[in-house]
Scaffold this motif. Sequence first.
Motif, PDB file in Angstrom:
ATOM      1  N   LYS A 213      -0.984   2.036   0.030  1.00 60.13           N
ATOM      2  CA  LYS A 213       0.243   2.661   0.523  1.00 60.13           C
ATOM      3  C   LYS A 213      -0.055   3.609   1.676  1.00 60.13           C
ATOM      4  N   SER A 214      -1.124   4.372   1.537  1.00 57.59           N
ATOM      5  CA  SER A 214      -1.500   5.292   2.611  1.00 57.59           C
ATOM      6  C   SER A 214      -1.794   4.529   3.894  1.00 57.59           C
ATOM      7  N   ARG A 215      -2.528   3.462   3.774  1.00 57.19           N
ATOM      8  CA  ARG A 215      -2.902   2.674   4.951  1.00 57.19           C
ATOM      9  C   ARG A 215      -1.651   2.092   5.618  1.00 57.19           C
ATOM     10  N   ARG A 216      -0.724   1.587   4.811  1.00 59.73           N
ATOM     11  CA  ARG A 216       0.496   1.001   5.373  1.00 59.73           C
ATOM     12  C   ARG A 216       1.375   2.060   6.033  1.00 59.73           C
ATOM     13  N   PHE A 217       1.442   3.259   5.426  1.00 59.04           N
ATOM     14  CA  PHE A 217       2.269   4.311   6.013  1.00 59.04           C
ATOM     15  C   PHE A 217       1.660   4.804   7.322  1.00 59.04           C
TER      16      PHE A 217
END
Length: 498
Positions: A213-217
């Motif tokens: 999720k962090s990478r996508r955000f």
Amino acid sequence: MQAAGYALLHQQLQLTAVPLRLPAIVQPVTRLELIGQTMAVPPAIAPAADDLLGHVLFALKHEGINLTILAQALPRIPAADFERMLQAAPNGIYIRKACYLREAFTGELLTQHTSVRGSFIQLFDPERYITRPGERNSKWRVEFNGLGDLTYCATVERTPEITDLLVHDILGRARAFIESLPPVMMDRAINWAYLHETKDSFAIEREAPSEDKSRRFIQLLRQAHERQPLTEDYLVALQNATVMNPYDLAAAFRHEQNHLAGSLQGAAGVTYVPPQPDLCRELMESLMRFANEAPLQIDPLVAAGVISFGFVLIHPFMDGNGRLSRFLIHQALCNAGALENGLLLPVSVAMKREERRYLEALQTFSRPVRDFWDVQWIDFGQLAFQFRGDNAVYRYWDATPCVAFTMAMAKHALEVELREEMAFLEGYDAVYQAVDERYDVRGSELANLVMMCLTNGGIVSKHRRKQYQYTVPEEVFDFIERIAQQVFAAQRAEIEPE
């Protein structure tokens, strides 16, 4: 005491509106003046209590523009009253504004006995409000120059705080700061900003994102520099990339009523109810138009504040609205071309530090609007909602506190968060290099020790000394501390006056 202007219209017509910050009250004074939290009005200039149009004109002249009240009050006043006043003063500034708005709100045309002459007048006074170029109505020679249109419009007053923040040129200072850094340090600063903006934006929602999720955000934040216009499909894609629960993924703007709740159970715990689904969709169309135009027309941070808080107050999704609202600050600044070289102002980091002020800014709107809803508990997890107000309360809102907060957080993100991180990175490099030149310590262990020392006030704790006692000589711990203290002393000398 008799009310005047907007306060009288609000009371006498029982309108749906957020309470006025400075209600006009007739008092024994000889001129208009502010007394406490009221505008004191001399009896000699106060319209008669039953002269509703007189109070409209008084309000337009002395109190500015309150579209929430005007949208409800003007249709309640007979057309004949406007036409009589217009016949007496066909070029009057305030009667022209009132006539223009009444036609816009009702669709009922008013009769002019004489065509309006002279130059166009602006609906919002640019010296009092932040405005943008608008549409002109040739019949009344009035220009609508508000932040939005007559389907959805925010107002932002030029308060001393906002005026000072505008003069401060936060975005110009941010660009200058980043450009002053060596390229490698610039990359490290920007990478830190993306990582912590993501972490703290989720933290405000009391969530810890997974690595994926962090990478996508972070990827979404970087894509904002492509200046993609806001559309429903784009916002849905953003929502899908930010929510944690796959069952909360949206396919469109919401088709059901949602709400915000606090710690209490049942109806008593409901703290805010956003607009009904049909109105939500209409307001989002208007907000997206504004978002795609305004950052290039007004100060980008002002536009960002209106867009971000406007979005979260409309609440177009069942989940993920808070994170998206903060992303939209970044997106607005990118659309304006205000952030180059991949720069990001970590406003969520600043907001996380100032969560109480963040909530207070939201509550300037959300708390009074909650009173216009009847909420009934049906069963566990089931509530019934009935709105007993007027949609004008959602269409027109005072964004002044929200814009002031957004700008203050951008200033804090630049002058505290980014600069503190730069100081930390410079200190880290200095300590690491000094130790590495003198001692042979494994790189990963040295990096950890330097990091731990700098985040512990320049001290290598007893726990860390014990942890690394078999791989790092004792004298290395002391040397790391000595260099770290020298770095801290040098940094203090740079910022403290002589």
